[in-house]
Motif scaffolding. Structure first.
Motif, PDB file in Angstrom:
ATOM      1  N   MET A   1       0.851  -1.193   0.000  1.00  0.00           N
ATOM      2  CA  MET A   1       0.000   0.000   0.000  1.00  0.00           C
ATOM      3  C   MET A   1       0.884   1.240   0.000  1.00  0.00           C
ATOM      4  O   MET A   1       1.782   1.381   0.819  1.00  0.00           O
ATOM      5  N   LYS A   2       0.651   2.087  -0.949  1.00  0.00           N
ATOM      6  CA  LYS A   2       1.496   3.266  -1.033  1.00  0.00           C
ATOM      7  C   LYS A   2       0.931   4.390  -0.185  1.00  0.00           C
ATOM      8  O   LYS A   2      -0.224   4.405   0.187  1.00  0.00           O
ATOM      9  N   ARG A   3       1.801   5.318   0.152  1.00  0.00           N
ATOM     10  CA  ARG A   3       1.368   6.527   0.847  1.00  0.00           C
ATOM     11  C   ARG A   3       0.712   7.424  -0.186  1.00  0.00           C
ATOM     12  O   ARG A   3       1.298   7.730  -1.219  1.00  0.00           O
ATOM     13  N   TRP A   4      -0.540   7.799   0.068  1.00  0.00           N
ATOM     14  CA  TRP A   4      -1.260   8.594  -0.916  1.00  0.00           C
ATOM     15  C   TRP A   4      -0.777  10.038  -0.872  1.00  0.00           C
ATOM     16  O   TRP A   4      -0.790  10.693   0.155  1.00  0.00           O
ATOM     17  N   THR A   5      -0.345  10.502  -2.012  1.00  0.00           N
ATOM     18  CA  THR A   5       0.148  11.868  -2.117  1.00  0.00           C
ATOM     19  C   THR A   5      -1.021  12.826  -2.206  1.00  0.00           C
ATOM     20  O   THR A   5      -1.959  12.606  -2.964  1.00  0.00           O
ATOM     21  N   LYS A   6      -0.962  13.830  -1.395  1.00  0.00           N
ATOM     22  CA  LYS A   6      -2.050  14.796  -1.386  1.00  0.00           C
ATOM     23  C   LYS A   6      -2.017  15.659  -2.651  1.00  0.00           C
ATOM     24  O   LYS A   6      -0.976  16.145  -3.056  1.00  0.00           O
ATOM     25  N   VAL A   7      -3.177  15.807  -3.246  1.00  0.00           N
ATOM     26  CA  VAL A   7      -3.320  16.701  -4.385  1.00  0.00           C
ATOM     27  C   VAL A   7      -3.870  18.010  -3.840  1.00  0.00           C
ATOM     28  O   VAL A   7      -4.991  18.064  -3.355  1.00  0.00           O
ATOM     29  N   CYS A   8      -3.057  19.039  -3.868  1.00  0.00           N
ATOM     30  CA  CYS A   8      -3.419  20.276  -3.177  1.00  0.00           C
ATOM     31  C   CYS A   8      -3.904  21.342  -4.142  1.00  0.00           C
ATOM     32  O   CYS A   8      -3.485  21.432  -5.279  1.00  0.00           O
ATOM     33  N   CYS A   9      -4.795  22.156  -3.664  1.00  0.00           N
ATOM     34  CA  CYS A   9      -5.230  23.348  -4.365  1.00  0.00           C
ATOM     35  C   CYS A   9      -5.645  24.357  -3.326  1.00  0.00           C
ATOM     36  O   CYS A   9      -5.922  24.004  -2.191  1.00  0.00           O
ATOM     37  N   ALA A  10      -5.660  25.601  -3.730  1.00  0.00           N
ATOM     38  CA  ALA A  10      -6.050  26.646  -2.780  1.00  0.00           C
ATOM     39  C   ALA A  10      -7.511  26.961  -2.939  1.00  0.00           C
ATOM     40  O   ALA A  10      -8.037  27.046  -4.026  1.00  0.00           O
ATOM     41  N   ALA A  11      -8.186  27.158  -1.814  1.00  0.00           N
ATOM     42  CA  ALA A  11      -9.609  27.530  -1.837  1.00  0.00           C
ATOM     43  C   ALA A  11      -9.890  28.405  -0.643  1.00  0.00           C
ATOM     44  O   ALA A  11      -9.502  28.091   0.465  1.00  0.00           O
ATOM     45  N   ALA A  12     -10.591  29.489  -0.893  1.00  0.00           N
ATOM     46  CA  ALA A  12     -10.921  30.395   0.205  1.00  0.00           C
ATOM     47  C   ALA A  12     -12.154  29.866   0.912  1.00  0.00           C
ATOM     48  O   ALA A  12     -13.219  29.803   0.346  1.00  0.00           O
ATOM     49  N   ILE A  72       0.819  -5.892  10.646  1.00  0.00           N
ATOM     50  CA  ILE A  72       0.086  -4.874   9.884  1.00  0.00           C
ATOM     51  C   ILE A  72       1.002  -3.726   9.478  1.00  0.00           C
ATOM     52  O   ILE A  72       1.084  -3.358   8.297  1.00  0.00           O
ATOM     53  N   THR A  73       1.684  -3.138  10.436  1.00  0.00           N
ATOM     54  CA  THR A  73       2.477  -1.934  10.155  1.00  0.00           C
ATOM     55  C   THR A  73       3.703  -2.227   9.293  1.00  0.00           C
ATOM     56  O   THR A  73       4.227  -1.316   8.651  1.00  0.00           O
ATOM     57  N   ASP A  74       4.151  -3.477   9.255  1.00  0.00           N
ATOM     58  CA  ASP A  74       5.261  -3.832   8.359  1.00  0.00           C
ATOM     59  C   ASP A  74       4.864  -3.662   6.898  1.00  0.00           C
ATOM     60  O   ASP A  74       5.742  -3.575   6.029  1.00  0.00           O
ATOM     61  N   HIS A  75       3.571  -3.608   6.624  1.00  0.00           N
ATOM     62  CA  HIS A  75       3.100  -3.442   5.253  1.00  0.00           C
ATOM     63  C   HIS A  75       2.609  -2.018   4.978  1.00  0.00           C
ATOM     64  O   HIS A  75       1.965  -1.765   3.951  1.00  0.00           O
ATOM     65  N   VAL A  76       2.931  -1.112   5.887  1.00  0.00           N
ATOM     66  CA  VAL A  76       2.674   0.311   5.666  1.00  0.00           C
ATOM     67  C   VAL A  76       4.004   0.954   5.281  1.00  0.00           C
ATOM     68  O   VAL A  76       5.004   0.748   5.955  1.00  0.00           O
ATOM     69  N   PRO A  77       4.055   1.706   4.203  1.00  0.00           N
ATOM     70  CA  PRO A  77       5.313   2.336   3.798  1.00  0.00           C
ATOM     71  C   PRO A  77       5.800   3.334   4.842  1.00  0.00           C
ATOM     72  O   PRO A  77       5.020   3.809   5.673  1.00  0.00           O
ATOM     73  N   PRO A  78       7.109   3.652   4.839  1.00  0.00           N
ATOM     74  CA  PRO A  78       7.646   4.622   5.803  1.00  0.00           C
ATOM     75  C   PRO A  78       6.867   5.932   5.761  1.00  0.00           C
ATOM     76  O   PRO A  78       6.494   6.420   4.696  1.00  0.00           O
ATOM     77  N   GLN A  79       6.614   6.455   6.931  1.00  0.00           N
ATOM     78  CA  GLN A  79       5.847   7.692   7.054  1.00  0.00           C
ATOM     79  C   GLN A  79       6.801   8.876   7.276  1.00  0.00           C
ATOM     80  O   GLN A  79       7.835   8.723   7.929  1.00  0.00           O
ATOM     81  N   PRO A  80       6.467  10.050   6.770  1.00  0.00           N
ATOM     82  CA  PRO A  80       7.401  11.176   6.818  1.00  0.00           C
ATOM     83  C   PRO A  80       7.633  11.760   8.201  1.00  0.00           C
ATOM     84  O   PRO A  80       8.682  12.353   8.459  1.00  0.00           O
TER      85      PRO A  80
END
Length: 262
Positions: A1-12, A72-80
């Protein structure tokens, strides 16, 4: 399972810039807090809980829970924001578990009476870890911010904060302090899906998730409110959805963990 990269945008939104993000299932999210902020909140909350609640010193129970959690956590990719997951067993009759940003996992001994084998415990831990991976606490805290609770995005802290209860609830542990800010049905269902895939990848039997929720239904004594009046899916809905998801999962070629229950 990959770490999902956030897709960011600005919104007021209410005079703040909200980050638009995608959940693991592709659902749009509003995320106001950084990973570093959430990890700090999770660590602070966890330390407070360890001070205020009884921690189990039963060696066999701790080894069993640690074994399942590690699989479980052995199958989670390294977290930042953290290097390792910390797992603590709380000595309590509560049928409960949680995971917090910053890599903190708590399991109550009462859960082991309902999650009767390693696969069922893995279902719960996978589900709770999925909440973290999907940024559900961040999403919930962000919703509280946008609902004019007065929380300041740049200065949220537990220590001495008048917003401590809201923060603890948003992290998923507020029920311990008499405050409930529950995950929504969408978040719960999403954690079921992501968590089931995670536990299956870790070598556990996904069909045991169905047996777990049958046990949960029995343990509730039929006292669960109708689904439309609850933020959680009904037991029947959850069981049917989990079985359907398990049917869709591939046969992962992974050695099955052997964690001996105390």
């Amino acid at each position: 399972m990959k770490r999902w990269t956030k897709v960011c945008c600005a919104a007021a939104v209410t005079a703040a810039l909200a980050a638009c993000s995608s959940s693991p299932t592709g659902r749009s999210q509003i995320i106001l807090f950084s990973d570093a902020q959430m990890s700090q909140l999770g660590a602070q909350s966890f330390e407070q809980m360890k001070q205020e609640q009884k921690v189990s010193n039963n060696k066999r129970i701790n080894e069993y829970v640690q074994c399942v959690a590690k699989a479980i956590t052995d199958h989670v990719p390294p977290q930042p924001e953290f290097a390792e997951w910390e797992v603590v067993v709380f000595d309590s009759d509560q049928v409960n578990a949680f995971a917090l940003p910053g890599g903190k996992i708590g399991v109550y001994t009462g859960l082991l009476d309902v999650a009767v084998n390693q696969d069922q415990l893995a279902t719960v831990i996978g589900h709770e870890v999925a909440h973290v991976l999907a940024d559900h606490s961040n999403e919930r805290l962000s919703q509280a911010q946008l609902a004019n609770t007065g929380l300041q995005v740049t200065s949220v802290a537990l220590g001495g904060s008048q917003y401590k209860d809201v923060t603890m609830a948003a992290l998923g542990v507020g029920v311990q302090y008499g405050v409930i800010l529950p995950y929504g049905r969408t978040q719960e269902s999403e954690a079921d899906i992501v968590g089931l895939e995670l536990m299956a990848k870790s070598g556990f039997d996904p069909y045991q998730s169905v047996e777990l929720w049958k046990n949960m239904a029995k343990a509730s004594g039929g006292n669960q409110p109708p689904e439309l009046l609850s933020t959680h899916p009904s037991h029947d809905t959850r069981i049917n959805d989990l079985k359907a998801k398990a049917d869709q999962l591939p046969a992962y070629d992974i050695n099955h963990p052997t964690c001996k229950k105390a």
